[in-house]
Design a protein around this motif. Structure first.
Motif, PDB file in Angstrom:
ATOM      1  N   ALA A  47      19.015  -4.338 -13.636  1.00  0.00           N
ATOM      2  CA  ALA A  47      19.342  -4.110 -12.225  1.00  0.00           C
ATOM      3  C   ALA A  47      19.500  -2.621 -11.946  1.00  0.00           C
ATOM      4  O   ALA A  47      19.104  -2.133 -10.876  1.00  0.00           O
ATOM      5  N   GLY A  48      20.058  -1.877 -12.907  1.00  0.00           N
ATOM      6  CA  GLY A  48      20.220  -0.444 -12.722  1.00  0.00           C
ATOM      7  C   GLY A  48      18.888   0.274 -12.592  1.00  0.00           C
ATOM      8  O   GLY A  48      18.722   1.173 -11.756  1.00  0.00           O
ATOM      9  N   ILE A  49      17.918  -0.123 -13.409  1.00  0.00           N
ATOM     10  CA  ILE A  49      16.586   0.477 -13.343  1.00  0.00           C
ATOM     11  C   ILE A  49      15.905   0.109 -12.024  1.00  0.00           C
ATOM     12  O   ILE A  49      15.230   0.937 -11.397  1.00  0.00           O
ATOM     13  N   LEU A  50      16.081  -1.127 -11.588  1.00  0.00           N
ATOM     14  CA  LEU A  50      15.513  -1.528 -10.297  1.00  0.00           C
ATOM     15  C   LEU A  50      16.131  -0.730  -9.153  1.00  0.00           C
ATOM     16  O   LEU A  50      15.447  -0.376  -8.185  1.00  0.00           O
ATOM     17  N   ARG A  51      17.412  -0.430  -9.283  1.00  0.00           N
ATOM     18  CA  ARG A  51      18.066   0.389  -8.260  1.00  0.00           C
ATOM     19  C   ARG A  51      17.474   1.810  -8.258  1.00  0.00           C
ATOM     20  O   ARG A  51      17.238   2.402  -7.198  1.00  0.00           O
ATOM     21  N   VAL A  52      17.217   2.350  -9.443  1.00  0.00           N
ATOM     22  CA  VAL A  52      16.584   3.665  -9.533  1.00  0.00           C
ATOM     23  C   VAL A  52      15.196   3.619  -8.895  1.00  0.00           C
ATOM     24  O   VAL A  52      14.788   4.547  -8.185  1.00  0.00           O
ATOM     25  N   LEU A  53      14.455   2.534  -9.139  1.00  0.00           N
ATOM     26  CA  LEU A  53      13.132   2.370  -8.528  1.00  0.00           C
ATOM     27  C   LEU A  53      13.250   2.397  -7.010  1.00  0.00           C
ATOM     28  O   LEU A  53      12.457   3.060  -6.320  1.00  0.00           O
ATOM     29  N   TYR A  54      14.233   1.692  -6.482  1.00  0.00           N
ATOM     30  CA  TYR A  54      14.482   1.690  -5.037  1.00  0.00           C
ATOM     31  C   TYR A  54      14.751   3.100  -4.527  1.00  0.00           C
ATOM     32  O   TYR A  54      14.169   3.541  -3.524  1.00  0.00           O
ATOM     33  N   GLU A  55      15.625   3.816  -5.209  1.00  0.00           N
ATOM     34  CA  GLU A  55      16.002   5.152  -4.734  1.00  0.00           C
ATOM     35  C   GLU A  55      14.859   6.166  -4.856  1.00  0.00           C
ATOM     36  O   GLU A  55      14.722   7.057  -4.024  1.00  0.00           O
ATOM     37  N   ARG A  56      14.023   6.018  -5.895  1.00  0.00           N
ATOM     38  CA  ARG A  56      12.928   6.974  -6.099  1.00  0.00           C
ATOM     39  C   ARG A  56      11.719   6.704  -5.217  1.00  0.00           C
ATOM     40  O   ARG A  56      11.060   7.642  -4.753  1.00  0.00           O
ATOM     41  N   ILE A  57      11.411   5.419  -4.984  1.00  0.00           N
ATOM     42  CA  ILE A  57      10.152   5.074  -4.308  1.00  0.00           C
ATOM     43  C   ILE A  57      10.364   4.544  -2.903  1.00  0.00           C
ATOM     44  O   ILE A  57       9.641   4.920  -1.979  1.00  0.00           O
ATOM     45  N   VAL A  58      11.339   3.701  -2.719  1.00  0.00           N
ATOM     46  CA  VAL A  58      11.509   3.016  -1.435  1.00  0.00           C
ATOM     47  C   VAL A  58      12.367   3.818  -0.472  1.00  0.00           C
ATOM     48  O   VAL A  58      12.023   3.970   0.694  1.00  0.00           O
TER      49      VAL A  58
ATOM     50  N   VAL B 109      10.194   0.405 -21.395  1.00  0.00           N
ATOM     51  CA  VAL B 109       9.979  -0.898 -20.771  1.00  0.00           C
ATOM     52  C   VAL B 109       8.883  -0.781 -19.726  1.00  0.00           C
ATOM     53  O   VAL B 109       8.570   0.315 -19.241  1.00  0.00           O
ATOM     54  N   LEU B 110       8.305  -1.923 -19.387  1.00  0.00           N
ATOM     55  CA  LEU B 110       7.230  -1.973 -18.400  1.00  0.00           C
ATOM     56  C   LEU B 110       7.743  -2.624 -17.122  1.00  0.00           C
ATOM     57  O   LEU B 110       8.140  -3.788 -17.126  1.00  0.00           O
ATOM     58  N   ILE B 111       7.752  -1.846 -16.039  1.00  0.00           N
ATOM     59  CA  ILE B 111       8.051  -2.419 -14.719  1.00  0.00           C
ATOM     60  C   ILE B 111       6.716  -2.819 -14.119  1.00  0.00           C
ATOM     61  O   ILE B 111       6.023  -2.012 -13.482  1.00  0.00           O
ATOM     62  N   GLY B 112       6.334  -4.047 -14.337  1.00  0.00           N
ATOM     63  CA  GLY B 112       5.037  -4.524 -13.881  1.00  0.00           C
ATOM     64  C   GLY B 112       5.117  -5.099 -12.477  1.00  0.00           C
ATOM     65  O   GLY B 112       5.787  -6.118 -12.268  1.00  0.00           O
ATOM     66  N   ILE B 113       4.457  -4.451 -11.519  1.00  0.00           N
ATOM     67  CA  ILE B 113       4.407  -4.947 -10.142  1.00  0.00           C
ATOM     68  C   ILE B 113       3.100  -5.725  -9.984  1.00  0.00           C
ATOM     69  O   ILE B 113       2.010  -5.142 -10.017  1.00  0.00           O
ATOM     70  N   VAL B 114       3.212  -7.034  -9.861  1.00  0.00           N
ATOM     71  CA  VAL B 114       2.022  -7.884  -9.758  1.00  0.00           C
ATOM     72  C   VAL B 114       1.535  -7.854  -8.310  1.00  0.00           C
ATOM     73  O   VAL B 114       2.276  -8.192  -7.380  1.00  0.00           O
ATOM     74  N   GLU B 115       0.277  -7.448  -8.131  1.00  0.00           N
ATOM     75  CA  GLU B 115      -0.232  -7.194  -6.785  1.00  0.00           C
ATOM     76  C   GLU B 115      -0.767  -8.453  -6.119  1.00  0.00           C
ATOM     77  O   GLU B 115      -1.969  -8.593  -5.829  1.00  0.00           O
ATOM     78  N   HIS B 116       0.145  -9.380  -5.843  1.00  0.00           N
ATOM     79  CA  HIS B 116      -0.158 -10.501  -4.966  1.00  0.00           C
ATOM     80  C   HIS B 116      -0.145  -9.995  -3.525  1.00  0.00           C
ATOM     81  O   HIS B 116       0.163  -8.829  -3.261  1.00  0.00           O
ATOM     82  N   GLU B 117      -0.443 -10.894  -2.588  1.00  0.00           N
ATOM     83  CA  GLU B 117      -0.329 -10.517  -1.175  1.00  0.00           C
ATOM     84  C   GLU B 117       1.090 -10.044  -0.877  1.00  0.00           C
ATOM     85  O   GLU B 117       1.293  -9.083  -0.136  1.00  0.00           O
ATOM     86  N   GLN B 118       2.060 -10.735  -1.471  1.00  0.00           N
ATOM     87  CA  GLN B 118       3.449 -10.277  -1.458  1.00  0.00           C
ATOM     88  C   GLN B 118       3.791  -9.908  -2.902  1.00  0.00           C
ATOM     89  O   GLN B 118       3.972 -10.790  -3.735  1.00  0.00           O
ATOM     90  N   PRO B 119       3.857  -8.625  -3.240  1.00  0.00           N
ATOM     91  CA  PRO B 119       4.008  -8.195  -4.640  1.00  0.00           C
ATOM     92  C   PRO B 119       5.271  -8.757  -5.295  1.00  0.00           C
ATOM     93  O   PRO B 119       6.285  -9.010  -4.625  1.00  0.00           O
TER      94      PRO B 119
ATOM     95  N   VAL C 192       0.836  -1.203   0.000  1.00  0.00           N
ATOM     96  CA  VAL C 192       0.000   0.000   0.000  1.00  0.00           C
ATOM     97  C   VAL C 192       0.863   1.242   0.000  1.00  0.00           C
ATOM     98  O   VAL C 192       0.648   2.187  -0.782  1.00  0.00           O
ATOM     99  N   GLU C 193       1.877   1.275   0.860  1.00  0.00           N
ATOM    100  CA  GLU C 193       2.754   2.438   0.948  1.00  0.00           C
ATOM    101  C   GLU C 193       3.586   2.592  -0.319  1.00  0.00           C
ATOM    102  O   GLU C 193       3.828   3.713  -0.787  1.00  0.00           O
ATOM    103  N   PHE C 194       4.019   1.471  -0.903  1.00  0.00           N
ATOM    104  CA  PHE C 194       4.811   1.529  -2.132  1.00  0.00           C
ATOM    105  C   PHE C 194       4.035   2.224  -3.246  1.00  0.00           C
ATOM    106  O   PHE C 194       4.533   3.155  -3.884  1.00  0.00           O
ATOM    107  N   PHE C 195       2.799   1.786  -3.490  1.00  0.00           N
ATOM    108  CA  PHE C 195       2.008   2.377  -4.566  1.00  0.00           C
ATOM    109  C   PHE C 195       1.581   3.806  -4.232  1.00  0.00           C
ATOM    110  O   PHE C 195       1.471   4.650  -5.126  1.00  0.00           O
ATOM    111  N   LYS C 196       1.363   4.104  -2.957  1.00  0.00           N
ATOM    112  CA  LYS C 196       1.027   5.472  -2.550  1.00  0.00           C
ATOM    113  C   LYS C 196       2.173   6.408  -2.890  1.00  0.00           C
ATOM    114  O   LYS C 196       1.971   7.485  -3.463  1.00  0.00           O
TER     115      LYS C 196
END
Length: 221
Positions: free
Chosen positions: A208-219, A64-74, A14-18
């Motif tokens: 991996a570089g894009i995932l790292r950017v995702l971490y730095e921007r959102i997490v 590219v599409l960073i698709g986060i699949v919304e399972h109980e554990q995404p 919830v917090e991630f998508f917010k």
């Protein structure tokens, strides 16, 4: 580029998508098509490599599409590229590719490529916004589109482009303890890159570089 927060991986869905909806938008950066604008990564060697490549070859806009699949554990939806491809054969990647003149936007390109490569029906996809522009040593300017993906989709793999599609827990990929920083030489300059090995999958390079950017921007707060 080296910012870390060991507690950041505890962020919930919830917090991630917010945060993602608050911090991202669909403004297209000029650097996607303007070779004179050099995306900055924070790594001096990497930035210099991008400058050299921009002077030597035409830039290649991609999405590219960073698709986060919304399972109980995404999870994050990834692909393994076919071994016969000319670019990045056999590597782990996001669904996506070059932006065609007929694409209405980078978002449209990312959704189209996801449909063509793995058969992901766009009715399951809720786009959230663009991440930072990511440039590579092959001349690609990649605009990643973050999206929430509803579970229940059925994939149809296009084996001409990808060998398989698979999911990796978002918590694993957003944990800085799993972000390995490696380096290699480019024309006498040292440049760094990320790797995030998961089970038998070796996630590295642009993915991996894009995932790292995702971490730095959102997490990372």
């Amino acid at each position: 580029m080296l910012k870390t927060d060991a507690d950041a991986a505890d962020i919930g869905s919830v917090e991630f998508f917010k945060r993602a909806k608050a911090r991202l938008n669909f403004d297209v950066p000029e650097g996607l098509t303007d070779a004179s604008i050099i995306p900055v990564t924070g790594d001096a060697g990497n930035d210099r490599m991008i400058q050299i490549v921009a002077q030597e070859r035409p830039i290649r806009p991609a999405a590219v599409l960073i698709g986060i699949v919304e399972h109980e554990q995404p999870t994050v939806l990834l692909t393994q590229r076919s071994a016969h491809l000319n670019d990045h054969a056999g590597q782990i990647s996001f669904p996506g590719g070059k932006i065609d003149p007929t694409d209405a936007s980078p978002l449209d390109a990312a959704l189209r490529e996801a449909e063509e490569e793995i058969g992901l029906d766009r009715s399951f996809v809720e786009p959230i916004g663009y991440l930072d522009l990511y440039a590579t040593g092959f001349g690609f300017r990649i605009l990643p589109t973050l999206a929430r993906v509803k579970p229940g989709f059925n994939l149809k793999i296009n084996e001409n482009e990808v060998e398989s599609a698979f999911e990796v827990p978002l918590a694993f990929l957003m944990d800085p303890a799993n972000h390995q920083l490696h380096s290699k030489e480019f024309r006498g300059m040292e440049r760094s890159y990320y790797a995030m090995p998961f089970a038998e999958r070796y996630i590295w390079g642009a993915t991996a570089g894009i995932l790292r950017v995702l971490y730095e921007r959102i997490v990372l707060t």
